[in-house]
Design a protein around this motif. Sequence first.
Motif, PDB file in Angstrom:
ATOM      1  N   ALA A 227       9.739  -0.660 -37.624  1.00 35.48           N
ATOM      2  CA  ALA A 227       9.152  -2.007 -37.690  1.00 35.48           C
ATOM      3  C   ALA A 227       8.879  -2.531 -36.291  1.00 35.48           C
ATOM      4  CB  ALA A 227      10.079  -2.953 -38.446  1.00 35.48           C
ATOM      5  N   MET A 228       9.803  -2.280 -35.377  1.00 33.29           N
ATOM      6  CA  MET A 228       9.588  -2.710 -33.999  1.00 33.29           C
ATOM      7  C   MET A 228       8.411  -1.961 -33.376  1.00 33.29           C
ATOM      8  SD  MET A 228      12.333  -3.285 -31.007  1.00 33.29           S
ATOM      9  CE  MET A 228      12.370  -1.723 -30.178  1.00 33.29           C
ATOM     10  N   PHE A 229       8.330  -0.650 -33.625  1.00 33.67           N
ATOM     11  CA  PHE A 229       7.217   0.127 -33.077  1.00 33.67           C
ATOM     12  C   PHE A 229       5.880  -0.392 -33.609  1.00 33.67           C
ATOM     13  CE2 PHE A 229       4.165   3.615 -33.241  1.00 33.67           C
ATOM     14  CZ  PHE A 229       4.079   3.906 -31.885  1.00 33.67           C
ATOM     15  N   LEU A 230       5.819  -0.652 -34.909  1.00 38.47           N
ATOM     16  CA  LEU A 230       4.576  -1.175 -35.496  1.00 38.47           C
ATOM     17  C   LEU A 230       4.203  -2.524 -34.887  1.00 38.47           C
ATOM     18  CD1 LEU A 230       5.054  -0.207 -39.241  1.00 38.47           C
ATOM     19  CD2 LEU A 230       3.464   0.818 -37.593  1.00 38.47           C
ATOM     20  N   SER A 231       5.199  -3.386 -34.684  1.00 36.61           N
ATOM     21  CA  SER A 231       4.890  -4.686 -34.083  1.00 36.61           C
ATOM     22  C   SER A 231       4.538  -4.534 -32.605  1.00 36.61           C
ATOM     23  CB  SER A 231       6.029  -5.681 -34.297  1.00 36.61           C
ATOM     24  OG  SER A 231       7.211  -5.268 -33.662  1.00 36.61           O
ATOM     25  N   ASP A 232       5.157  -3.589 -31.887  1.00 35.70           N
ATOM     26  CA  ASP A 232       4.758  -3.316 -30.495  1.00 35.70           C
ATOM     27  C   ASP A 232       3.310  -2.844 -30.440  1.00 35.70           C
ATOM     28  OD1 ASP A 232       7.112  -3.995 -29.217  1.00 35.70           O
ATOM     29  OD2 ASP A 232       7.890  -1.943 -29.163  1.00 35.70           O
ATOM     30  N   LEU A 233       2.969  -1.947 -31.343  1.00 35.06           N
ATOM     31  CA  LEU A 233       1.602  -1.437 -31.406  1.00 35.06           C
ATOM     32  C   LEU A 233       0.621  -2.574 -31.717  1.00 35.06           C
ATOM     33  CD1 LEU A 233      -0.023   1.200 -31.224  1.00 35.06           C
ATOM     34  CD2 LEU A 233       0.356   1.506 -33.668  1.00 35.06           C
ATOM     35  N   ALA A 234       0.963  -3.417 -32.674  1.00 37.39           N
ATOM     36  CA  ALA A 234       0.104  -4.549 -33.028  1.00 37.39           C
ATOM     37  C   ALA A 234      -0.044  -5.523 -31.859  1.00 37.39           C
ATOM     38  CB  ALA A 234       0.656  -5.274 -34.256  1.00 37.39           C
ATOM     39  N   ILE A 235       1.047  -5.780 -31.137  1.00 39.36           N
ATOM     40  CA  ILE A 235       0.984  -6.666 -29.974  1.00 39.36           C
ATOM     41  C   ILE A 235      -0.005  -6.102 -28.951  1.00 39.36           C
ATOM     42  CG2 ILE A 235       2.290  -7.454 -27.938  1.00 39.36           C
ATOM     43  CD1 ILE A 235       4.718  -7.769 -29.904  1.00 39.36           C
ATOM     44  N   GLY A 236       0.090  -4.807 -28.699  1.00 42.50           N
ATOM     45  CA  GLY A 236      -0.832  -4.179 -27.755  1.00 42.50           C
ATOM     46  C   GLY A 236      -2.270  -4.230 -28.227  1.00 42.50           C
TER      47      GLY A 236
ATOM     48  N   ALA B  73       7.013  -9.070 -38.135  1.00 37.68           N
ATOM     49  CA  ALA B  73       5.721  -9.761 -38.118  1.00 37.68           C
ATOM     50  C   ALA B  73       5.802 -11.079 -37.352  1.00 37.68           C
ATOM     51  CB  ALA B  73       5.242 -10.007 -39.551  1.00 37.68           C
ATOM     52  N   ILE B  74       6.973 -11.685 -37.312  1.00 35.03           N
ATOM     53  CA  ILE B  74       7.155 -12.926 -36.562  1.00 35.03           C
ATOM     54  C   ILE B  74       6.859 -12.720 -35.082  1.00 35.03           C
ATOM     55  CG2 ILE B  74       8.936 -14.573 -35.798  1.00 35.03           C
ATOM     56  CD1 ILE B  74      10.070 -14.395 -38.654  1.00 35.03           C
ATOM     57  N   ARG B  75       7.053 -11.507 -34.590  1.00 36.18           N
ATOM     58  CA  ARG B  75       6.757 -11.216 -33.183  1.00 36.18           C
ATOM     59  C   ARG B  75       5.285 -11.410 -32.858  1.00 36.18           C
ATOM     60  NH1 ARG B  75       8.145  -5.683 -31.266  1.00 36.18           N
ATOM     61  NH2 ARG B  75       8.118  -6.694 -29.236  1.00 36.18           N
ATOM     62  N   LEU B  76       4.422 -11.409 -33.876  1.00 39.53           N
ATOM     63  CA  LEU B  76       2.979 -11.502 -33.648  1.00 39.53           C
ATOM     64  C   LEU B  76       2.492 -12.935 -33.496  1.00 39.53           C
ATOM     65  CD1 LEU B  76       1.820  -8.751 -36.152  1.00 39.53           C
ATOM     66  CD2 LEU B  76       2.440  -8.514 -33.737  1.00 39.53           C
ATOM     67  N   ILE B  77       3.354 -13.900 -33.786  1.00 39.39           N
ATOM     68  CA  ILE B  77       2.954 -15.294 -33.603  1.00 39.39           C
ATOM     69  C   ILE B  77       3.523 -15.774 -32.261  1.00 39.39           C
ATOM     70  CG2 ILE B  77       2.766 -15.774 -36.076  1.00 39.39           C
ATOM     71  CD1 ILE B  77       5.468 -17.143 -35.962  1.00 39.39           C
ATOM     72  N   PRO B  78       2.880 -16.757 -31.649  1.00 43.64           N
ATOM     73  CA  PRO B  78       3.371 -17.224 -30.338  1.00 43.64           C
ATOM     74  C   PRO B  78       4.834 -17.682 -30.401  1.00 43.64           C
ATOM     75  CG  PRO B  78       1.205 -18.139 -30.816  1.00 43.64           C
ATOM     76  CD  PRO B  78       1.664 -17.455 -32.075  1.00 43.64           C
ATOM     77  N   HIS B  79       5.578 -17.305 -29.379  1.00 47.44           N
ATOM     78  CA  HIS B  79       6.981 -17.664 -29.285  1.00 47.44           C
ATOM     79  C   HIS B  79       7.403 -17.656 -27.817  1.00 47.44           C
ATOM     80  CE1 HIS B  79       6.863 -13.252 -29.640  1.00 47.44           C
ATOM     81  NE2 HIS B  79       7.903 -13.268 -28.830  1.00 47.44           N
ATOM     82  N   PRO B  80       8.472 -18.355 -27.483  1.00 39.91           N
ATOM     83  CA  PRO B  80       8.959 -18.321 -26.098  1.00 39.91           C
ATOM     84  C   PRO B  80       9.349 -16.889 -25.709  1.00 39.91           C
ATOM     85  CG  PRO B  80      10.042 -20.072 -27.336  1.00 39.91           C
ATOM     86  CD  PRO B  80       9.265 -19.253 -28.327  1.00 39.91           C
TER      87      PRO B  80
END
Length: 185
Positions: free
Chosen positions: A55-64, A18-25
Amino acid sequence: MYQLRFLVLVGMILAAAAIRLIPHPPNFAPIGAMALFGGACFAHRRAAFVVPLAAMFLSDLAIGLLSGNLSLGLHRLIPVVYGSFALIVCLGFWLRTRRTVVPIAGAALASSVLFFVLTNFGVWALGSWYPKTWDGLVACYVAAIPFFHNTFVGDAVYTTVLFGGLALAEKGLPALREPALALSK
């Protein structure tokens, strides 16, 4: 007690994803650490692969979906990226009986290098940005060097958070400790 440990591990990995969904470098993300942690900490090899990759796939999907551009999350390099993370899970298997600071730090560095080498080779081989020559391959790796710093620092930070967080949780709640026999499954 295994169920409690499993749920805690899943929760930690989902929180990291879920941290991948917040802005980061760029490249400062927990995904390498998630794969390493999964390989080292899940008793069953199937869970060690499935949970971090799902978990990575779900966060990739959410990012998209959140960006309005699904190709930002789901792109043509996914087989290379996910393949590199599957190999990082295997590095985690090596850590199962070596979960101390030096081996974990070494595995985190190795996972950063593995990700860099494989994904940038994939960019060169599958993309159209660089000519399919030796010079094109070298140019691809050179262009990626500035991103390696963030990959390495992100892997170091998130590996510390995940492994350190689990160690603290196990210290405070002994029921979370994994039986030694479960490591062989």
